[in-house]
Motif scaffolding. Structure first.
Motif: not given
Length: 257
Positions: A55-71, A74-78, A143-145
């Protein structure tokens, strides 16, 4: 199933290796001949009696990497859920089984405000079960806040426990309830503001007595208490000891909003 990345001169590939013999079926042919929105570009081949899909993933970031250090909010889930529904509908028009989507954080990629999916020909894990795993990931990364994010994740997670659930119907019901809830909150807020203003002396509406103001030394406690009161008011939750991130301590007066 084994995975790995390969960096070439002008592109990055994600390889997915399967132990079974490679077969060129109609699914891989359909994806090669058509540029299907929401699916990553893919090629397939046989290597030493095994199958490899790249699969070509040039210039992309996986969900796992994106939320490794962030929460996750609601908008992300939607955005993710709406994109998933859109892609599943599109797959049907190309006679592709949506069970072929790899719904795991490491196989979902983000670029330019949109999500892209890996489609694995011959995969037979039911889409409903796969999405339930995603909702468990949402719960862990919330994000539990943000009260509204908690409500959405709770509703999705609860709904996916049902057999043969309809994700599109769930989201339509969520939008209806959310619209009603927001309208109710606006009405309550306006009424509270009116009552507060009626109870204040006219000359003190925009002023405070600086001599009476004493900042609290325990601002963290105040913040947490305020967040809990806000969450309890919106959800009807009742819990003597609330532990963020554990649904078993959450008791709502109604199953829906």
């Amino acid at each position: 199933m084994k995975t790995g990345y390969e960096k070439e001169l002008n592109r990055v590939l994600l390889h997915v290796d399967l132990s079974k013999l490679y077969e060129e079926d109609y699914q891989i042919h359909m994806m090669k001949e058509n540029k299907i929105s929401g699916l990553l570009e893919v090629t397939g081949c046989g290597i030493n009696g095994k199958s490899r899909y790249s699969y070509v993933v040039t210039g992309m970031v996986s969900m796992k990497t994106m939320f490794e250090t962030s929460v996750i909010r609601k908008d992300d889930m939607l955005i993710f859920v709406n994109r998933l529904i859109e892609v599943v509908k599109l797959l049907g028009s190309y006679m592709l089984n949506p069970d072929g989507l790899l719904l795991y954080p490491e196989f979902v990629f983000f670029r330019e405000d949109n999500w892209f999916f890996c489609y694995l020909p011959g995969r037979r894990k039911p889409l409903g079960e796969a999405f339930h795993i995603m909702t468990e990931y949402f719960v862990k990364k919330l994000d539990y806040e943000e009260v509204e994010g908690i409500l959405l994740a709770y509703e999705l997670h609860k709904a996916t426990l049902q057999e043969n659930y309809d994700l599109e119907r769930i989201m339509n019901e969520y939008r209806i309830h959310e619209k009603k809830r927001r309208g109710s909150e606006v009405s309550e807020t306006n009424e509270e503001m009116k009552e507060e203003q009626e109870g204040l002396p006219e000359e003190n509406i925009f002023s405070i007595n600086e001599e009476e103001y004493e900042p609290s030394g325990d601002s963290e406690t105040i913040r947490e208490m305020g967040a809990w009161r806000n969450f309890r008011k919106r959800t009807g939750a009742k819990s003597k000891k609330l532990r963020w991130g554990s649904w078993k301590d959450l008791i709502t007066e109604e199953d829906t909003y």
